[in-house]
Design a protein around this motif. Sequence first.
Motif, PDB file in Angstrom:
ATOM      1  N   SER A 155       0.857  -1.195   0.000  1.00  0.00           N
ATOM      2  CA  SER A 155       0.000   0.000   0.000  1.00  0.00           C
ATOM      3  C   SER A 155       0.888   1.238   0.000  1.00  0.00           C
ATOM      4  CB  SER A 155      -0.947  -0.003   1.201  1.00  0.00           C
ATOM      5  OG  SER A 155      -0.227   0.089   2.422  1.00  0.00           O
ATOM      6  N   HIS A 156       2.022   1.147   0.682  1.00  0.00           N
ATOM      7  CA  HIS A 156       2.979   2.251   0.682  1.00  0.00           C
ATOM      8  C   HIS A 156       4.248   1.804   1.397  1.00  0.00           C
ATOM      9  CE1 HIS A 156       0.899   2.637   4.534  1.00  0.00           C
ATOM     10  NE2 HIS A 156       1.800   3.501   4.980  1.00  0.00           N
ATOM     11  N   ALA A 157       5.309   2.595   1.219  1.00  0.00           N
ATOM     12  CA  ALA A 157       6.633   2.201   1.712  1.00  0.00           C
ATOM     13  C   ALA A 157       6.892   2.777   3.101  1.00  0.00           C
ATOM     14  CB  ALA A 157       7.706   2.640   0.717  1.00  0.00           C
TER      15      ALA A 157
ATOM     16  N   PRO B 111       7.472   1.493   7.348  1.00  0.00           N
ATOM     17  CA  PRO B 111       8.018   0.290   7.996  1.00  0.00           C
ATOM     18  C   PRO B 111       6.967  -0.681   8.533  1.00  0.00           C
ATOM     19  CG  PRO B 111       8.496   2.290   9.275  1.00  0.00           C
ATOM     20  CD  PRO B 111       7.969   2.738   7.951  1.00  0.00           C
ATOM     21  N   ASP B 112       5.762  -0.196   8.846  1.00  0.00           N
ATOM     22  CA  ASP B 112       4.741  -1.119   9.349  1.00  0.00           C
ATOM     23  C   ASP B 112       3.935  -1.755   8.213  1.00  0.00           C
ATOM     24  OD1 ASP B 112       3.869   1.534   9.026  1.00  0.00           O
ATOM     25  OD2 ASP B 112       2.015   1.099  10.103  1.00  0.00           O
ATOM     26  N   HIS B 113       4.409  -1.576   6.975  1.00  0.00           N
ATOM     27  CA  HIS B 113       3.748  -2.186   5.815  1.00  0.00           C
ATOM     28  C   HIS B 113       4.741  -2.960   4.946  1.00  0.00           C
ATOM     29  CE1 HIS B 113      -0.063   0.059   6.482  1.00  0.00           C
ATOM     30  NE2 HIS B 113       0.779   0.797   7.190  1.00  0.00           N
TER      31      HIS B 113
ATOM     32  N   ALA C 231      -5.730  -0.426   7.420  1.00  0.00           N
ATOM     33  CA  ALA C 231      -4.634  -1.305   7.843  1.00  0.00           C
ATOM     34  C   ALA C 231      -4.492  -1.377   9.362  1.00  0.00           C
ATOM     35  CB  ALA C 231      -3.322  -0.836   7.231  1.00  0.00           C
ATOM     36  N   HIS C 232      -5.097  -0.400  10.066  1.00  0.00           N
ATOM     37  CA  HIS C 232      -4.980  -0.381  11.532  1.00  0.00           C
ATOM     38  C   HIS C 232      -6.355  -0.234  12.188  1.00  0.00           C
ATOM     39  CE1 HIS C 232      -0.668   0.085  10.829  1.00  0.00           C
ATOM     40  NE2 HIS C 232      -0.909   1.142  10.096  1.00  0.00           N
ATOM     41  N   GLU C 233      -7.374  -0.856  11.590  1.00  0.00           N
ATOM     42  CA  GLU C 233      -8.757  -0.656  12.064  1.00  0.00           C
ATOM     43  C   GLU C 233      -9.071  -1.621  13.212  1.00  0.00           C
ATOM     44  OE1 GLU C 233     -11.487   0.335   8.963  1.00  0.00           O
ATOM     45  OE2 GLU C 233     -13.216  -0.335  10.104  1.00  0.00           O
TER      46      GLU C 233
ATOM     47  N   GLY D  92      -5.449   0.644   3.482  1.00  0.00           N
ATOM     48  CA  GLY D  92      -4.097   1.067   3.855  1.00  0.00           C
ATOM     49  C   GLY D  92      -4.152   2.101   4.969  1.00  0.00           C
ATOM     50  N   ASP D  93      -3.318   3.142   4.829  1.00  0.00           N
ATOM     51  CA  ASP D  93      -3.265   4.220   5.828  1.00  0.00           C
ATOM     52  C   ASP D  93      -3.906   5.500   5.291  1.00  0.00           C
ATOM     53  OD1 ASP D  93      -1.986   2.463   7.473  1.00  0.00           O
ATOM     54  OD2 ASP D  93      -0.110   3.583   7.624  1.00  0.00           O
ATOM     55  N   THR D  94      -4.972   5.345   4.494  1.00  0.00           N
ATOM     56  CA  THR D  94      -5.724   6.531   4.059  1.00  0.00           C
ATOM     57  C   THR D  94      -6.048   7.382   5.281  1.00  0.00           C
ATOM     58  OG1 THR D  94      -6.663   5.265   2.239  1.00  0.00           O
ATOM     59  CG2 THR D  94      -7.795   7.315   2.834  1.00  0.00           C
ATOM     60  N   CYS D  95      -6.431   6.699   6.374  1.00  0.00           N
ATOM     61  CA  CYS D  95      -6.462   7.316   7.697  1.00  0.00           C
ATOM     62  C   CYS D  95      -6.231   6.188   8.695  1.00  0.00           C
ATOM     63  CB  CYS D  95      -7.759   8.080   7.962  1.00  0.00           C
ATOM     64  SG  CYS D  95      -9.249   7.089   7.844  1.00  0.00           S
ATOM     65  N   HIS D  96      -6.182   6.503   9.984  1.00  0.00           N
ATOM     66  CA  HIS D  96      -5.743   5.523  10.985  1.00  0.00           C
ATOM     67  C   HIS D  96      -6.819   5.206  12.010  1.00  0.00           C
ATOM     68  CE1 HIS D  96      -2.102   6.959   9.112  1.00  0.00           C
ATOM     69  NE2 HIS D  96      -1.462   5.911   9.584  1.00  0.00           N
ATOM     70  N   SER D  97      -8.051   5.589  11.720  1.00  0.00           N
ATOM     71  CA  SER D  97      -9.148   5.269  12.635  1.00  0.00           C
ATOM     72  C   SER D  97     -10.455   5.245  11.860  1.00  0.00           C
ATOM     73  CB  SER D  97      -9.250   6.314  13.752  1.00  0.00           C
ATOM     74  OG  SER D  97     -10.496   6.199  14.412  1.00  0.00           O
TER      75      SER D  97
END
Length: 361
Positions: free
Chosen positions: A136-138, A140-142, A319-321, A250-255
């Motif tokens: 999804s992107h570069a 470190p948690d992906h 990715a972090h839901e 992905g990390d479009t947003c984190h919540s």
Amino acid sequence: MSAHAHHVDPLSLPFVPIPASTSPDAVVKLTLLHCGELTARRVMFRQRTTLAEMAEPEMGPIFAWVVEKTVEGRTEKYLWDLGLVSDFKKFGPEMAAASEVMASINIPESAQLPALLTNLSPPPATPDTLTGIILSHAHPDHAGTLNEFPASIPVIAGPGTKAWMDSTPDAEKPIPPWVWSHPDFIGEVGDEGAKGKGKGWQKVGSFEAAWDFFGDGSLYLMQAPGHCPGHQVALCRVSTSPDTYVLLGGDTCHSRHIYTPFPTPVARSDIACWAHPAEGPAGSTKGTHTMHVDVAEAYKSIAKLTRMEMEANVMCVLAHEGELTEELGFGIGEMKQGWEKWKESGWKKGKEKGEHPQPKY
Ligand SMILES: [Zn+2]
């Protein structure tokens, strides 16, 4: 600086209906992997009201996916993201120290990829059965474990990723240079060797640039700018009759609270604006940092995600839901399958009703 940007009305976006399936085979099979937990030492994901609230730790799981595509009896398997390392020390002393300041992690060796794959029963894929890795992107948690996969497995990233990585000095790269340079081939979607069966960029749903990777509408890789250069999401058709989709956000947003509920933006949380530890102790100052390089672009991409989530046959998963682990009952080092039946299984119902069970930690 664009940290003052705000939510965009998802109903203001152009919307091109998602093309209907033309064959019952025009689907992918998904497996969600729980690769561990990351706890930010202060709120970095979803904005809270007071400085005291912003000083609290904030936890998120780290998800990756196996995407399987079967054509004429042959199955291709891709990993979508790779999670994080089990120990920051694997990134070298400087990056480990910088990471420790920001977050702690709970990632047993057995839950770190690629070991996680073979610890699952049955393994949804193994390194020697993988066709490729899509990031999804570069960050470190992906992409944390890229150097622990065979170098021969090709890596596909979103457009803009390579220029960003190449132009960033080694000491500042988000991923250690020896990790990033490990694969024999890194291509961006649309490059020679990273085209799949796609023929060009097209508009799909609320997204302006989508790439039909398998050529049958079962996997659209879609540009979702704002978080970092090259950030992309994936729209996966998991069933036909009716067509249903899972959007890997992905990390479009984190919540979840940032992209739902709809349609009123006032009901959604803002992207967190937080104080880096260098700006002062947690809770001492408001701070100027966000998780996104371009906040205005990030809010546009969030609105696109919200607009897709408004479709009754689309379920978005960040990715972090964290709420999902409670709703679907799975934990670190485990997998969740059955996505082809998410709608009839009611997996989106709680979210639609505004129920958001908080993961325990
Ligand atoms: Zn992330």
